[in-house]
Design a protein around this motif. Structure first.
Motif, PDB file in Angstrom:
ATOM      1  N   LEU A  54       0.850  -1.205   0.000  1.00  0.00           N
ATOM      2  CA  LEU A  54       0.000   0.000   0.000  1.00  0.00           C
ATOM      3  C   LEU A  54       0.878   1.246   0.000  1.00  0.00           C
ATOM      4  CD1 LEU A  54      -2.828  -1.032   2.530  1.00  0.00           C
ATOM      5  CD2 LEU A  54      -2.929  -0.993   0.024  1.00  0.00           C
ATOM      6  N   GLY A  55       2.037   1.122  -0.632  1.00  0.00           N
ATOM      7  CA  GLY A  55       2.977   2.239  -0.681  1.00  0.00           C
ATOM      8  C   GLY A  55       2.374   3.449  -1.366  1.00  0.00           C
ATOM      9  N   GLN A  56       1.753   3.229  -2.516  1.00  0.00           N
ATOM     10  CA  GLN A  56       1.210   4.374  -3.264  1.00  0.00           C
ATOM     11  C   GLN A  56       0.148   5.112  -2.458  1.00  0.00           C
ATOM     12  OE1 GLN A  56       2.484   5.680  -5.736  1.00  0.00           O
ATOM     13  NE2 GLN A  56       3.245   4.220  -7.247  1.00  0.00           N
ATOM     14  N   ALA A  57      -0.748   4.350  -1.844  1.00  0.00           N
ATOM     15  CA  ALA A  57      -1.829   4.987  -1.072  1.00  0.00           C
ATOM     16  C   ALA A  57      -1.239   5.794   0.084  1.00  0.00           C
ATOM     17  CB  ALA A  57      -2.787   3.929  -0.539  1.00  0.00           C
ATOM     18  N   ASN A  58      -0.222   5.232   0.738  1.00  0.00           N
ATOM     19  CA  ASN A  58       0.392   5.958   1.850  1.00  0.00           C
ATOM     20  C   ASN A  58       1.188   7.170   1.372  1.00  0.00           C
ATOM     21  OD1 ASN A  58       0.007   4.724   4.696  1.00  0.00           O
ATOM     22  ND2 ASN A  58       0.108   2.973   3.292  1.00  0.00           N
ATOM     23  N   ASN A  59       1.804   7.045   0.196  1.00  0.00           N
ATOM     24  CA  ASN A  59       2.488   8.219  -0.373  1.00  0.00           C
ATOM     25  C   ASN A  59       1.486   9.331  -0.643  1.00  0.00           C
ATOM     26  OD1 ASN A  59       5.239   7.625  -0.462  1.00  0.00           O
ATOM     27  ND2 ASN A  59       5.000   6.305  -2.245  1.00  0.00           N
ATOM     28  N   MET A  60       0.308   8.928  -1.137  1.00  0.00           N
ATOM     29  CA  MET A  60      -0.752   9.920  -1.413  1.00  0.00           C
ATOM     30  C   MET A  60      -1.177  10.596  -0.117  1.00  0.00           C
ATOM     31  SD  MET A  60      -1.493   9.757  -4.598  1.00  0.00           S
ATOM     32  CE  MET A  60      -1.882   8.768  -5.973  1.00  0.00           C
ATOM     33  N   MET A  61      -1.240   9.792   0.949  1.00  0.00           N
ATOM     34  CA  MET A  61      -1.642  10.368   2.239  1.00  0.00           C
ATOM     35  C   MET A  61      -0.587  11.374   2.713  1.00  0.00           C
ATOM     36  SD  MET A  61      -2.861   8.452   5.662  1.00  0.00           S
ATOM     37  CE  MET A  61      -1.279   7.946   6.296  1.00  0.00           C
ATOM     38  N   PHE A  62       0.687  10.995   2.600  1.00  0.00           N
ATOM     39  CA  PHE A  62       1.784  11.919   2.939  1.00  0.00           C
ATOM     40  C   PHE A  62       1.627  13.229   2.157  1.00  0.00           C
ATOM     41  CE2 PHE A  62       5.660  11.186   5.376  1.00  0.00           C
ATOM     42  CZ  PHE A  62       5.513   9.882   5.826  1.00  0.00           C
ATOM     43  N   LEU A  89      -8.591  14.788   2.471  1.00  0.00           N
ATOM     44  CA  LEU A  89      -8.101  13.710   1.610  1.00  0.00           C
ATOM     45  C   LEU A  89      -7.155  12.785   2.397  1.00  0.00           C
ATOM     46  CD1 LEU A  89      -8.020  12.468  -1.219  1.00  0.00           C
ATOM     47  CD2 LEU A  89      -6.083  13.962  -1.761  1.00  0.00           C
ATOM     48  N   ALA A  90      -6.300  13.384   3.214  1.00  0.00           N
ATOM     49  CA  ALA A  90      -5.375  12.568   4.020  1.00  0.00           C
ATOM     50  C   ALA A  90      -6.180  11.614   4.899  1.00  0.00           C
ATOM     51  CB  ALA A  90      -4.482  13.470   4.864  1.00  0.00           C
ATOM     52  N   ARG A  91      -7.254  12.121   5.513  1.00  0.00           N
ATOM     53  CA  ARG A  91      -8.083  11.273   6.376  1.00  0.00           C
ATOM     54  C   ARG A  91      -8.752  10.174   5.565  1.00  0.00           C
ATOM     55  NH1 ARG A  91      -9.344  16.011   9.306  1.00  0.00           N
ATOM     56  NH2 ARG A  91     -11.154  16.430   8.002  1.00  0.00           N
ATOM     57  N   LYS A  92      -9.167  10.514   4.348  1.00  0.00           N
ATOM     58  CA  LYS A  92      -9.834   9.518   3.506  1.00  0.00           C
ATOM     59  C   LYS A  92      -8.890   8.317   3.273  1.00  0.00           C
ATOM     60  CE  LYS A  92     -12.518   9.151  -0.698  1.00  0.00           C
ATOM     61  NZ  LYS A  92     -12.806   9.679  -2.006  1.00  0.00           N
TER      62      LYS A  92
END
Ligand SMILES: CC(=O)N[C@@H]([C@@H](O)[C@H](O)[C@H](O)CO)[C@@H](O)CC(=O)C(=O)O
Length: 330
Positions: A241-249, A259-262
């Motif tokens: 889930l690297g990409q999703a976590n990068n998006m959160m960062f 969006l970060a919370r989503k």
């Protein structure tokens, strides 16, 4: 003669220290790698190259933490740990930014030998957990152990690996950090695998000046750690889930907190689902095999392979959360 020798060695030390300082700062995600095993339980070095490419190209993750909990480091022999460390360093050249090798062990000589080896092969840093059979019962004992380990690799950063749910060593990190640089000159930070966000936040605040790196290690709570100032994280789910976590960062950095919370909620929905089914290293290996197509193999005994039922349900759950696995085109 003596003074020439002395100045040469001072120069070598200066160059090594400046090499350490010029290393790209570790930040963002660090994947706690799994250790690929063959079906008969031997380490499978042949897929590490593919694994590096998958992390970099498909997950946007350029840092790895090798032979840790997810990597079953404590279930491997010293020889296996060294072979894995070498393969990760070699395959990661020019592709990965940081290869941190976990060298913690129950015996001090073993841990020192692994630290020396990691430095010799060109690892970017080392890390060690507290020994957890005969445990250090206070800060002094823990620091004395870590100092001996770190001193075997005097030119690369050292990170203490704090994971009290597994080690049972509950020494408060706010206290540990007080004066630590004097005791361990290469001390760089902590891999913080605990849910105590009060202690974590106190460390961020109190030791701001020292610029320690506090790498958060509870993936399902990463956003809370970002909110108190974390700039990096080590975890098992960053493998897939690297990409999703990068998006959160990124969303957090852009101050797009909704969006970060989503992202965090969605990651939480997946993890909460698999926790109820029973989740650990074996299940991480199975998910990675299924998503990356790289055969990660079974875990080593006493861990048992994930069931087919787990794999099917986990995969179906991920498929139902496309937000986590599909990304806007760059
Ligand atoms: C207890 C445990 O395995 N924690 C994981 C987390 O990434 C964990 O798998 C995740 O938060 C899901 O609970 C990491 O902190 C461990 C880790 O980084 C490692 O493998 O060294």
């Amino acid at each position: 003669m003596l003074s020439t020798k002395g100045s040469v060695s001072r120069e070598v030390t200066r160059l090594r220290s400046s090499a350490m300082a010029s290393q790209k700062k570790l930040q963002g995600l660090v994947a706690a790698t799994v250790t690929p095993l063959t079906s008969d339980g031997k380490i499978n070095l042949s897929v590490i190259g593919q694994y590096v490419d998958y992390l970099v190209d498909k997950q946007g993750v350029k840092n790895v933490f090798v032979n840790g909990t997810t990597g079953e480091g404590l279930a491997l022999s010293s020889q296996e740990r060294k072979q894995l460390a070498e393969e990760w360093v070699n395959q990661g050249k020019k592709k990965l930014e940081h290869v941190i090798i976990h060298v913690g062990a129950l015996s001090l000589p073993e841990s020192k030998e692994l630290a020396r080896h990691a430095a010799e092969i060109g690892a970017s840093g080392i890390s060690a957990i507290a020994p957890f059979f005969f445990k250090p019962t206070n800060k002094g004992a823990l620091v004395a152990f870590l100092r001996e380990v770190a001193s075997e690799a005097p030119h690369i950063p050292f990170y203490y690996y704090h994971i009290p749910p597994l080690t049972g060593v509950k020494i408060c990190i706010e206290d540990l950090l007080d004066g630590i640089k004097k005791q361990i000159p290469t001390f760089q930070g902590v891999k913080y695998s605990d849910t105590d966000l009060l202690d974590f936040a106190q460390c961020m605040d109190k030791y701001n000046k020292e610029q320690f790196l506090l790498l958060y290690g509870v993936d399902e709570q990463l956003l809370s750690a970002l909110a108190v100032g974390a700039t990096g994280a080590v975890g098992s789910t960053y493998n897939y889930l690297g990409q999703a976590n990068n998006m959160m960062f990124q969303a957090y950095a852009n101050q797009d907190f909704a969006l970060a919370r989503k992202y965090q909620f969605c990651i939480g929905e997946f993890l909460s689902f698999v926790f109820k089914l029973g989740f650990g290293v074996a299940q991480t290996k199975a998910i990675m095999t299924s998503l990356s197509g790289i055969p990660m193999g079974p875990p080593r005994l006493p861990l048992m392979s994930a069931s087919e039922e787990f794999i099917t349900k986990a995969k179906a759950k991920l498929d139902s959360l496309p937000f986590l696995t599909t990304y806007p085109a760059k």
